[in-house]
Scaffold this motif. Structure first.
Motif, short mmCIF file in Angstrom:
data_model
loop_
_atom_site.label_atom_id
_atom_site.label_comp_id
_atom_site.label_asym_id
_atom_site.label_seq_id
_atom_site.Cartn_x
_atom_site.Cartn_y
_atom_site.Cartn_z
N GLN A 90 -24.83 7.79 -38.88
CA GLN A 90 -23.58 8.02 -38.16
C GLN A 90 -23.68 7.44 -36.75
O GLN A 90 -24.66 7.65 -36.04
N LYS A 91 -22.61 6.71 -36.35
CA LYS A 91 -22.56 6.13 -35.01
C LYS A 91 -22.19 7.22 -34.01
O LYS A 91 -21.27 7.99 -34.25
N PRO A 92 -22.88 7.29 -32.91
CA PRO A 92 -22.52 8.31 -31.90
C PRO A 92 -21.15 8.03 -31.31
O PRO A 92 -20.75 6.87 -31.13
N ALA A 93 -20.39 9.08 -31.03
CA ALA A 93 -19.05 8.92 -30.46
C ALA A 93 -19.13 8.32 -29.07
O ALA A 93 -20.02 8.64 -28.28
N LYS A 94 -18.20 7.40 -28.79
CA LYS A 94 -18.18 6.74 -27.49
C LYS A 94 -17.73 7.71 -26.41
O LYS A 94 -16.76 8.44 -26.58
N LYS A 95 -18.45 7.72 -25.31
CA LYS A 95 -18.08 8.58 -24.20
C LYS A 95 -16.97 7.93 -23.38
O LYS A 95 -17.04 6.74 -23.07
N LEU A 96 -15.94 8.71 -23.08
CA LEU A 96 -14.83 8.21 -22.29
C LEU A 96 -15.23 8.19 -20.82
O LEU A 96 -15.62 9.21 -20.24
N THR A 97 -15.14 7.01 -20.22
CA THR A 97 -15.46 6.88 -18.81
C THR A 97 -14.21 7.10 -17.98
O THR A 97 -13.15 6.53 -18.29
N PRO A 98 -14.27 7.93 -16.96
CA PRO A 98 -13.08 8.19 -16.15
C PRO A 98 -12.61 6.93 -15.45
O PRO A 98 -13.42 6.10 -15.02
N ALA A 99 -11.28 6.78 -15.38
CA ALA A 99 -10.71 5.61 -14.74
C ALA A 99 -10.99 5.65 -13.24
O ALA A 99 -10.91 6.69 -12.60
N LYS A 100 -11.35 4.49 -12.72
CA LYS A 100 -11.64 4.40 -11.29
C LYS A 100 -10.33 4.47 -10.51
O LYS A 100 -9.35 3.84 -10.88
N PRO A 101 -10.33 5.23 -9.42
CA PRO A 101 -9.11 5.30 -8.62
C PRO A 101 -8.80 3.95 -7.99
O PRO A 101 -9.69 3.21 -7.58
N LYS A 102 -7.51 3.63 -7.97
CA LYS A 102 -7.08 2.36 -7.40
C LYS A 102 -7.25 2.39 -5.88
O LYS A 102 -6.87 3.35 -5.21
N LEU A 103 -7.84 1.34 -5.36
CA LEU A 103 -8.04 1.24 -3.93
C LEU A 103 -6.75 0.77 -3.27
O LEU A 103 -6.15 -0.22 -3.70
N THR A 104 -6.33 1.47 -2.22
CA THR A 104 -5.12 1.11 -1.51
C THR A 104 -5.47 0.20 -0.35
O THR A 104 -6.33 0.53 0.47
N ARG A 105 -4.81 -0.94 -0.32
CA ARG A 105 -5.04 -1.87 0.78
C ARG A 105 -4.52 -1.25 2.06
O ARG A 105 -3.40 -0.77 2.12
N PRO A 106 -5.32 -1.25 3.13
CA PRO A 106 -4.88 -0.61 4.38
C PRO A 106 -3.69 -1.33 5.01
O PRO A 106 -3.50 -2.54 4.83
N TYR A 107 -2.91 -0.59 5.75
CA TYR A 107 -1.78 -1.15 6.49
C TYR A 107 -2.31 -1.58 7.87
O TYR A 107 -2.68 -0.74 8.69
N ARG A 108 -2.32 -2.89 8.10
CA ARG A 108 -2.95 -3.40 9.32
C ARG A 108 -2.00 -4.17 10.23
O ARG A 108 -2.30 -4.37 11.40
N LYS A 109 -0.86 -4.61 9.72
CA LYS A 109 0.05 -5.43 10.54
C LYS A 109 1.40 -4.72 10.67
O LYS A 109 2.03 -4.38 9.67
N PHE A 110 1.85 -4.54 11.94
CA PHE A 110 3.05 -3.77 12.23
C PHE A 110 4.02 -4.63 13.04
O PHE A 110 3.64 -5.24 14.05
N LEU A 111 5.30 -4.61 12.61
CA LEU A 111 6.35 -5.38 13.26
C LEU A 111 7.44 -4.44 13.73
O LEU A 111 7.92 -3.60 12.96
N PHE A 112 7.87 -4.59 15.00
CA PHE A 112 8.92 -3.76 15.58
C PHE A 112 10.13 -4.65 15.88
O PHE A 112 10.02 -5.61 16.65
N ILE A 113 11.27 -4.32 15.24
CA ILE A 113 12.47 -5.15 15.33
C ILE A 113 13.62 -4.34 15.93
O ILE A 113 13.84 -3.20 15.55
N GLY A 114 14.39 -4.97 16.83
CA GLY A 114 15.57 -4.30 17.37
C GLY A 114 16.07 -4.89 18.67
O GLY A 114 15.78 -6.05 18.99
N ASP A 115 16.78 -4.07 19.41
CA ASP A 115 17.36 -4.50 20.68
C ASP A 115 16.43 -4.12 21.84
O ASP A 115 15.23 -3.88 21.62
N SER A 116 17.00 -4.05 23.06
CA SER A 116 16.17 -3.73 24.23
C SER A 116 15.62 -2.32 24.20
O SER A 116 14.57 -2.04 24.80
N VAL A 117 16.28 -1.39 23.50
CA VAL A 117 15.75 -0.04 23.36
C VAL A 117 14.46 -0.07 22.54
O VAL A 117 13.51 0.67 22.83
N MET A 118 14.41 -0.95 21.55
CA MET A 118 13.20 -1.09 20.75
C MET A 118 12.05 -1.66 21.58
O MET A 118 10.89 -1.31 21.37
#
Length: 323
Positions: A90-118
């Motif tokens: 009998q073949k041993p049952a395959k062990k389920l490996t937990p899915a690796k969490p998806k890595l979130t790309r960091p937020y590094r670039k910020f743009l500020f748009i508007g008038d003179s108040v901005m």
């Protein structure tokens, strides 16, 4: 004399063999050329009689068997046979490996748009992002006296597409409105009087078109900042209507989020000129026009936006270096 004795001995031997096993002698002699038809018939009869006697003995033994004592078919235990499947390991049952969490790309670039108040707000945002989160890749793109009303004066549609394409920001923070409470020309070329239903519809179309540009861009997150409470009655009437238009347009895309600042400097429906910041320090929050922030007021609104981005996991405090 001797010949006679020999003949007697031979005769005696022959007679002895004949009488000791007459049937065998006859069968043997019947096969010789000297046997007569009578002798051959006698030998055949002896053979038949022998067969009959053997047959009678066989059936006598069969009659002596007690068939009731034999086990019935249902009582006979089945013979166990090993199947091929049982023989295979009998073949041993395959062990389920937990899915690796998806890595979130960091937020590094910020743009500020508007008038003179901005511009006033953007300076404080840049400072806080650098000091608290070590983010230095920021850009302020503003135009004095501009907005989403007078696209003929300054085309924010074309400008926003270009700056996003060139700068490729992760996050965009938008603030418009201080210059928009005036008559508008809608997309059909018709002039609409300020704050009429036709004006509101035309301004809503302008805002929705701009929101669609942001939603379809490569930007990952947009924060649309609403107008804070002013100190002039005309703006007090116009800004709540405009804030509702910004808020509704923000719902068109999950990446756009509306941030209300109206109550930050308000009390009983009026502007509170002096407000304390997060540290408890008090100061004036608006300039004399009631629209532009002081540096103290800009810091308070900046902290409000920064806290919202931290709550949304857009911002993460950098790890402290161990000594």
């Amino acid at each position: 004399m001797k010949d006679r004795e020999i003949l007697l001995i031979v005769t005696s031997v022959i007679l002895t063999l004949i009488f000791s096993n007459l049937s065998l002698f006859l069968k043997s002699f019947s096969l010789t050329p000297f046997a007569s038809p009578e002798i051959k018939q006698a030998a055949r009869q002896i053979e038949i009689d022998g067969f009959r006697k053997s047959e009678q003995d066989f059936w006598s033994k069969i009659k002596d068997i007690n068939f009731d004592s034999l086990p019935k078919k249902s009582e006979i235990p089945p013979i166990k046979t090993e199947t091929k499947a049982a023989a295979l390991p009998q073949k041993p049952a395959k062990k389920l490996t937990p899915a690796k969490p998806k890595l979130t790309r960091p937020y590094r670039k910020f743009l500020f748009i508007g008038d003179s108040v901005m511009f006033d707000l953007g300076i404080q945002l840049q400072y806080t992002l650098k000091q608290k989160y070590n983010i230095a890749d920021t850009k302020i793109d503003y135009k004095v006296s501009s907005g989403l009303n007078r696209i003929d004066y300054y085309d924010w549609y074309a400008r926003t597409r270009k700056v996003i394409n060139d700068y490729q920001p992760d996050v965009v923070i938008v603030l418009f409105g201080a210059n928009d409470p005036q008559d508008i020309t809608d997309f059909q070329g018709k002039s609409r009087v300020i704050l009429t239903k036709e004006w509101q519809k035309a301004y809503q179309e302008r805002v929705e078109k701009y929101a669609n540009i942001l939603a379809s861009s490569s930007v990952r997150k947009v924060y649309w900042v609403g107008q804070s409470i002013p100190n002039k009655s005309w703006y007090l009437k116009a800004f709540p209507i405009m804030n509702d238009i910004y808020k509704n347009a923000s719902k068109s895309s999950p990446k756009i989020e509306f941030i209300s600042t109206w109550d930050t400097f308000a009390q009983a429906g009026k502007l509170v000129p002096v407000v304390a910041d997060k540290s408890g320090k008090r100061g004036y929050v608006k300039n004399n026009d009631g629209l532009h922030f002081t540096s103290h007021g800009a810091q308070i609104i900046s902290d409000l936006i920064i806290d919202k981005m931290a709550s949304d996991k857009i911002l993460k405090a950098p790890k402290k270096k161990s000594l």
